[in-house]
Motif scaffolding. Structure first.
Motif, PDB file in Angstrom:
ATOM      1  N   GLN A 110       0.835  -1.209   0.000  1.00  0.00           N
ATOM      2  CA  GLN A 110       0.000   0.000   0.000  1.00  0.00           C
ATOM      3  C   GLN A 110       0.867   1.254   0.000  1.00  0.00           C
ATOM      4  N   TRP A 111       1.962   1.208   0.747  1.00  0.00           N
ATOM      5  CA  TRP A 111       2.856   2.372   0.838  1.00  0.00           C
ATOM      6  C   TRP A 111       3.448   2.739  -0.515  1.00  0.00           C
ATOM      7  N   TYR A 112       3.993   1.745  -1.238  1.00  0.00           N
ATOM      8  CA  TYR A 112       4.631   2.132  -2.498  1.00  0.00           C
ATOM      9  C   TYR A 112       3.604   2.526  -3.552  1.00  0.00           C
ATOM     10  N   ASN A 113       2.401   1.991  -3.462  1.00  0.00           N
ATOM     11  CA  ASN A 113       1.351   2.444  -4.373  1.00  0.00           C
ATOM     12  C   ASN A 113       0.939   3.878  -4.073  1.00  0.00           C
ATOM     13  N   ASP A 114       0.911   4.237  -2.798  1.00  0.00           N
ATOM     14  CA  ASP A 114       0.619   5.626  -2.425  1.00  0.00           C
ATOM     15  C   ASP A 114       1.703   6.562  -2.943  1.00  0.00           C
ATOM     16  N   ARG A 115       2.951   6.106  -2.936  1.00  0.00           N
ATOM     17  CA  ARG A 115       4.060   6.946  -3.411  1.00  0.00           C
ATOM     18  C   ARG A 115       4.018   7.073  -4.936  1.00  0.00           C
TER      19      ARG A 115
END
Length: 304
Positions: free
Chosen positions: A266-271
């Motif tokens: 989820q974190w890298y998709n948010d970035r």
């Protein structure tokens, strides 16, 4: 099928020949014409593009969708011209004329680190130029990529990628090679916005459920490889680009809330989304990123 691919290869070679003999500014004007033709005349993949855009920007009006679609097609057509022109124009002695690195220190520290690196990007901007420049600056990488259907086009793209040391690993069956890359402390680059099927890790991407490959997060969590979310996008001039970084997750001091596959995914998709929101017309809205999430069937006990 063989004849069709041969004819396609001949057509591609002819197109490349004309691209290379005209200035990039002329290519850009022709790409604007092609973008108009694809958007307003033949309406190529109009339904997919509109559904993707409205799914992310629900208040977007039809005319606004058409504007973004036309800019996207312009970017995609121009991307092919940029790839063809890059080896003749961008060299180790003049790359600063064409490339602006926004987060220079942050990215340099990771690229020259002794540890392996997982560089995650997306179908956004000109990611091929970003990989080309990374190799040009002395940082070879290994990229997991699907083989293109047309042999000539596949060979042409791979020759461009490998010119400066960007080595291609097949999308299927490359797990042993990926493991060697990480164990050797090398750079692994991956497009992180590819649909991973019903058994992938389902997260929120641009406000919609999307399936991601679990392996990307596992490379960082189990391989002790820092993850860097990066992008390479086109600037106003048709042959100038910006390379930047929207976030780094280091397993040495990873925040507790990012210590599992779903959270890190989820974190890298948010970035990735941060870069897309900054310049949405350079995302591949033609790309079928979102597919229906499977509905879990209730067991007999739950139904009761």
């Amino acid at each position: 099928m063989q004849l069709k691919r041969r004819l396609e290869s001949i057509a591609i070679q002819v197109i490349l020949f004309f691209i290379l003999i005209i200035p990039i500014q002329t290519c850009a004007r022709l790409c604007q014409l092609l973008a108009w033709f694809a958007t307003d005349v033949i309406c190529f993949r109009e339904k997919v593009i509109r559904e993707n855009l409205v799914g992310v920007f629900p208040d977007l009006k039809p005319d606004d969708c058409r504007v973004i679609a036309k800019k996207m097609w312009y970017h995609l057509f121009l991307m092919g011209c940029q790839i063809a022109h890059a080896p003749r124009k961008i060299h180790d002695s003049n790359w600063r004329k064409y490339i602006h690195i926004r987060d220079k220190k942050m990215m340099t520290d990771r690229l020259i680190d002794y540890r392996p690196l997982v560089a995650v990007s997306a179908h956004y901007g000109n990611f091929e130029i970003a990989g080309y420049v990374t190799g040009l600056l002395g940082c070879p990488s290994y990229t997991v990529a699907r083989k293109l259907d047309n042999p000539f086009l596949d060979r042409f793209i791979n020759q461009f990628r490998e010119r400066n040391g960007q080595f291609i690993l097949p999308k299927d069956g490359s797990a042993p090679e990926v493991q060697k890359v990480l164990e050797s402390g090398n750079i692994l680059t991956i497009l992180g916005d590819q649909h991973a099927g019903t058994k992938g890790c389902w997260i929120d991407f641009l406000g919609r459920p999307a399936s991601c490959h679990k392996a990307i997060a596992l490379f960082t969590l189990t391989g002790k490889a820092p993850m860097m979310v990066s992008y390479g996008r086109q600037l106003e001039h048709p042959m100038k680009f910006e390379i930047g970084c929207t976030g780094i997750a280091d397993p040495i001091d990873l925040e507790p809330e990012l210590s599992d596959v779903k959270s890190l995914t989820q974190w890298y998709n948010d970035r990735i989304a941060v870069a897309i929101y900054e310049c949405s017309e350079q995302y591949w809205w033609v790309h079928k990123r979102w597919k229906p999430k499977p509905v879990r069937k209730k067991s007999a006990s739950q139904a009761a």
